[in-house]
Design a protein around this motif. Structure first.
Motif, mmCIF file in Angstrom:
data_model
loop_
_atom_site.group_PDB
_atom_site.id
_atom_site.type_symbol
_atom_site.label_atom_id
_atom_site.label_comp_id
_atom_site.label_asym_id
_atom_site.label_seq_id
_atom_site.Cartn_x
_atom_site.Cartn_y
_atom_site.Cartn_z
ATOM 1 N N THR A 58 1.043 -3.194 -39.267
ATOM 2 C CA THR A 58 -0.216 -3.888 -39.027
ATOM 3 C C THR A 58 -1.397 -2.991 -39.367
ATOM 4 O O THR A 58 -2.364 -3.400 -40.017
ATOM 5 N N ARG A 59 -1.298 -1.748 -38.945
ATOM 6 C CA ARG A 59 -2.383 -0.806 -39.255
ATOM 7 C C ARG A 59 -2.471 -0.573 -40.761
ATOM 8 O O ARG A 59 -3.570 -0.484 -41.322
ATOM 9 N N ILE A 60 -1.330 -0.495 -41.438
ATOM 10 C CA ILE A 60 -1.339 -0.315 -42.894
ATOM 11 C C ILE A 60 -2.086 -1.459 -43.562
ATOM 12 O O ILE A 60 -2.928 -1.249 -44.447
ATOM 13 N N ALA A 61 -1.786 -2.706 -43.140
ATOM 14 C CA ALA A 61 -2.450 -3.864 -43.740
ATOM 15 C C ALA A 61 -3.960 -3.814 -43.534
ATOM 16 O O ALA A 61 -4.745 -4.112 -44.446
ATOM 17 N N LEU A 62 -4.396 -3.433 -42.341
ATOM 18 C CA LEU A 62 -5.825 -3.366 -42.069
ATOM 19 C C LEU A 62 -6.492 -2.241 -42.859
ATOM 20 O O LEU A 62 -7.620 -2.384 -43.334
ATOM 21 N N LEU A 63 -5.796 -1.126 -43.018
ATOM 22 C CA LEU A 63 -6.343 -0.047 -43.831
ATOM 23 C C LEU A 63 -6.489 -0.480 -45.286
ATOM 24 O O LEU A 63 -7.442 -0.093 -45.972
ATOM 25 N N LEU A 64 -5.547 -1.306 -45.760
ATOM 26 C CA LEU A 64 -5.657 -1.821 -47.120
ATOM 27 C C LEU A 64 -6.878 -2.713 -47.265
ATOM 28 O O LEU A 64 -7.575 -2.675 -48.282
ATOM 29 N N ASN A 65 -7.141 -3.540 -46.269
ATOM 30 C CA ASN A 65 -8.338 -4.378 -46.299
ATOM 31 C C ASN A 65 -9.597 -3.533 -46.429
ATOM 32 O O ASN A 65 -10.600 -3.960 -47.005
ATOM 33 N N ARG A 66 -9.545 -2.335 -45.884
ATOM 34 C CA ARG A 66 -10.709 -1.431 -45.927
ATOM 35 C C ARG A 66 -10.712 -0.539 -47.163
ATOM 36 O O ARG A 66 -11.655 0.222 -47.367
ATOM 37 N N GLY A 67 -9.633 -0.580 -47.941
ATOM 38 C CA GLY A 67 -9.552 0.268 -49.121
ATOM 39 C C GLY A 67 -9.120 1.691 -48.836
ATOM 40 O O GLY A 67 -9.244 2.564 -49.703
ATOM 41 N N ASP A 68 -8.576 1.942 -47.650
ATOM 42 C CA ASP A 68 -8.136 3.302 -47.283
ATOM 43 C C ASP A 68 -6.672 3.483 -47.668
ATOM 44 O O ASP A 68 -5.771 3.534 -46.822
ATOM 45 N N TYR A 69 -6.410 3.584 -48.969
ATOM 46 C CA TYR A 69 -5.038 3.577 -49.465
ATOM 47 C C TYR A 69 -4.252 4.832 -49.075
ATOM 48 O O TYR A 69 -3.090 4.744 -48.673
ATOM 49 N N GLU A 70 -4.868 5.981 -49.217
ATOM 50 C CA GLU A 70 -4.136 7.211 -48.928
ATOM 51 C C GLU A 70 -3.789 7.309 -47.447
ATOM 52 O O GLU A 70 -2.702 7.772 -47.078
ATOM 53 N N GLU A 71 -4.701 6.870 -46.592
ATOM 54 C CA GLU A 71 -4.407 6.879 -45.158
ATOM 55 C C GLU A 71 -3.273 5.909 -44.840
ATOM 56 O O GLU A 71 -2.408 6.188 -44.000
ATOM 57 N N ALA A 72 -3.279 4.764 -45.531
ATOM 58 C CA ALA A 72 -2.197 3.795 -45.336
ATOM 59 C C ALA A 72 -0.857 4.385 -45.771
ATOM 60 O O ALA A 72 0.161 4.239 -45.085
ATOM 61 N N LEU A 73 -0.843 5.077 -46.903
ATOM 62 C CA LEU A 73 0.401 5.681 -47.385
ATOM 63 C C LEU A 73 0.932 6.738 -46.422
ATOM 64 O O LEU A 73 2.146 6.865 -46.232
ATOM 65 N N ALA A 74 0.025 7.471 -45.823
ATOM 66 C CA ALA A 74 0.453 8.527 -44.891
ATOM 67 C C ALA A 74 1.205 7.953 -43.694
ATOM 68 O O ALA A 74 2.063 8.637 -43.104
ATOM 69 N N LEU A 75 0.919 6.702 -43.347
ATOM 70 C CA LEU A 75 1.554 6.098 -42.172
ATOM 71 C C LEU A 75 3.040 5.803 -42.390
ATOM 72 O O LEU A 75 3.785 5.628 -41.416
ATOM 73 N N PHE A 76 3.475 5.732 -43.623
ATOM 74 C CA PHE A 76 4.907 5.480 -43.844
ATOM 75 C C PHE A 76 5.766 6.605 -43.295
ATOM 76 O O PHE A 76 6.940 6.403 -42.958
ATOM 77 N N ASP A 77 5.197 7.809 -43.194
ATOM 78 C CA ASP A 77 5.938 8.934 -42.615
ATOM 79 C C ASP A 77 6.159 8.750 -41.117
ATOM 80 O O ASP A 77 6.988 9.454 -40.530
ATOM 81 N N ARG A 78 5.426 7.817 -40.507
ATOM 82 C CA ARG A 78 5.571 7.586 -39.066
ATOM 83 C C ARG A 78 6.684 6.576 -38.743
ATOM 84 O O ARG A 78 7.048 6.399 -37.582
ATOM 85 N N ILE A 79 7.193 5.902 -39.779
ATOM 86 C CA ILE A 79 8.243 4.903 -39.563
ATOM 87 C C ILE A 79 9.584 5.596 -39.415
ATOM 88 O O ILE A 79 9.862 6.610 -40.059
ATOM 89 N N ASP A 80 10.434 5.048 -38.566
ATOM 90 C CA ASP A 80 11.773 5.610 -38.352
ATOM 91 C C ASP A 80 12.463 5.821 -39.705
ATOM 92 O O ASP A 80 12.497 4.913 -40.535
ATOM 93 N N PRO A 81 13.008 7.015 -39.973
ATOM 94 C CA PRO A 81 13.568 7.333 -41.299
ATOM 95 C C PRO A 81 14.600 6.324 -41.790
ATOM 96 O O PRO A 81 14.606 5.969 -42.975
ATOM 97 N N ALA A 82 15.453 5.841 -40.911
ATOM 98 C CA ALA A 82 16.471 4.883 -41.342
ATOM 99 C C ALA A 82 15.826 3.574 -41.788
ATOM 100 O O ALA A 82 16.211 2.986 -42.811
ATOM 101 N N GLU A 83 14.840 3.126 -41.016
ATOM 102 C CA GLU A 83 14.178 1.879 -41.359
ATOM 103 C C GLU A 83 13.302 2.055 -42.600
ATOM 104 O O GLU A 83 13.159 1.137 -43.415
ATOM 105 N N ALA A 84 12.748 3.242 -42.765
ATOM 106 C CA ALA A 84 11.880 3.512 -43.909
ATOM 107 C C ALA A 84 12.631 3.422 -45.227
ATOM 108 O O ALA A 84 12.025 3.199 -46.285
#
Length: 476
Positions: A58-84
């Protein structure tokens, strides 16, 4: 799914929005964006916990709406490794990489999943978006046609194909794709806007407005239908209605470059130039490397007599888009105003290289003469004369600047000229010739005659008017 999440996504955005919704809802195909009010990109970000995938996405989607792409990409590291490592999450990441213009990384992820899972339509859609972002339209279209061959009612693919056809002005084809998407999903926001666009280009504003009204009703928090309806109203001659829609679009997404451009243009129509300048300045702050806002900004600053500001904009324009010869024209005009003759010459020479017009040749020559000696531009003028229709008034004026004689004959020819715009232009260049040669009385006479013809559409008008004003030649 949390009620917040249902509000978080706007139709018409990146494919990642639908991928996130599909992942969280467990749907195998792209679901329809939620109906009803939606929140704009300025909404406060939800709480984030390290292991909560829904919260992270959800936060990634909202960051995309704001154009904060690099911050959105950084959040993928917060997802559980197996699910990622699942295809769903990886495709979402590929879509974010596409938005961030990291296309090779995106293509690698989507291509690998598409090869491993031939039936994964989301992978093909993401890959098509990568190819589209890379300007490879043929490859994009082939991938989308592959999708609809397998899933004829895949709205995402149909809408993307419709947009490709619309860009290519294949209106019948575009209408067919959008109609198919609407048959599958009558409330799809992108399909409504796309089909309205076809109606608009086909000069059917009534049907276009009907669809855009429906999109506004279904998605009041989505800025796109407001912007599109504003363009419709503006073209139809209703700038007041257009500005209301653009005000709403700006409130919903104050970071959209094109809303600022459109709003500035409508404000010009409403003769609110200072406000329009504010919009173009805002557009520049949003995307300083896009040359278009500088075009409008420079023009308004010229109108408002902000000469230094206009010159600065023209200089940036020339750097951002060197083929835009009007930028060099604007630079040259302001260099002449400041009597920077060599710099003015260089600017008009650059304009002439891109658009070999007589005015640019004569202005380059006049400034060259002022910067040095009257005979200095002879070789350049010889080349310009060869490119000009023989025995035309332009040809005779170029010959005058080259030969430095024959002024009486040229003056007689100008006197016989019946086209006021041509006459005013040539009177200005005859006045410049006499001024450079030191005959101030004749120069002032012809500057004044040129002014009296009031040909404000001529490039030479402003240059002439500055001299007339500076020398107090007019008596009111």
């Amino acid at each position: 799914m949390a009620s917040f999440l249902k509000k978080a996504f706007l139709p018409g955005g990146l494919l990642v929005t639908l991928l996130i919704l599909a992942f969280l809802s467990g749907c195998p195909s792209s679901p329809r964006p939620p109906e009803g009010p939606v929140e704009g990109p300025g909404e406060e970000l939800p709480p984030l916990t390290a292991s909560d995938t829904e919260s992270i996405l959800t936060r990634i989607a909202l960051l995309l709406n704001r154009g904060d792409y690099e911050e959105a990409l950084a959040l993928f590291d917060r997802i559980d490794p197996a699910e990622a490592e699942t295809s769903g999450i990886r495709l979402i990441k590929a879509s974010v990489l596409t938005a961030a213009e990291r296309l090779e990384e995106a293509r690698s992820i989507a291509g690998e999943i598409a090869a491993r899972e031939p039936g994964n339509m989301e992978a093909l859609l993401v890959l098509s978006n990568v190819e589209g972002a890379a300007g490879r339209e043929r490859e994009q279209r082939a991938l989308l046609e592959q999708v609809i061959k397998t899933e004829p009612a895949n709205t995402s693919a149909l809408i993307l194909l419709g947009n490709i056809a619309l860009r290519g002005r294949s209106f019948k084809t575009a209408a067919s794709y959008f109609d198919r998407a609407l048959a599958a999903d009558p409330g799809n926001g992108d399909a409504l806007v796309g089909r309205a666009g076809v109606y608009r280009y086909e000069r059917d504003p009534k049907n276009a407005e009907t669809l855009l009204n429906k999109a506004v009703t279904l998605y009041p928090g989505w800025p796109v239908p407001y912007s599109e309806r504003a363009r419709l109203y503006s073209e139809a001659g209703f700038p007041g209605d257009a500005i209301k829609d653009l005000d709403k679009a700006k409130d919903l997404n104050p970071r959209d470059y094109w809303t600022a451009i459109d709003r500035g243009n409508v404000l010009i129509t409403l003769n609110r130039k200072e406000e329009a300048l504010g919009e173009f300045t805002r557009a520049i702050s949003l995307d300083p490397d896009n040359f278009l806002a500088y075009v409008y900004s420079a023009g308004i600053k010229d109108d408002l007599a902000d000469h230094d500001g206009a010159e600065k904009d023209y200089t940036i324009l020339a750097r951002l888009n060197p083929e835009y010869y009007f930028a060099f024209e604007g630079m040259g005009i302001h260099k002449m105003r400041k009597q920077l003759w060599s710099e003015a010459r260089d600017a008009f020479m650059e304009a002439y290289k891109r658009a070999p017009e007589t005015s640019y040749a004569l202005l380059a020559a006049a400034n060259w003469m002022r910067a040095g000696r009257p005979a200095d531009p002879k070789q350049f003028l010889e080349e310009a004369i060869r490119k000009t229709q023989r025995e035309s008034l332009d040809w005779y004026m170029l010959r005058l600047y080259h030969d430095l004689t024959g002024d009486a004959d040229v003056a007689a020819r100008i006197d016989r000229e019946t086209r006021y715009d041509v006459k005013a232009k040539m009177l200005y260049y005859l006045a410049q010739y006499y001024d450079i040669r030191g005959n101030r009385n004749l120069a002032d006479k012809y500057f004044l005659q040129s002014s009296d013809l009031n040909q404000r559409g001529n490039l030479e008008w402003r240059l002439n008017d500055w001299i007339v004003t500076e020398r107090s030649l007019k008596v009111y």
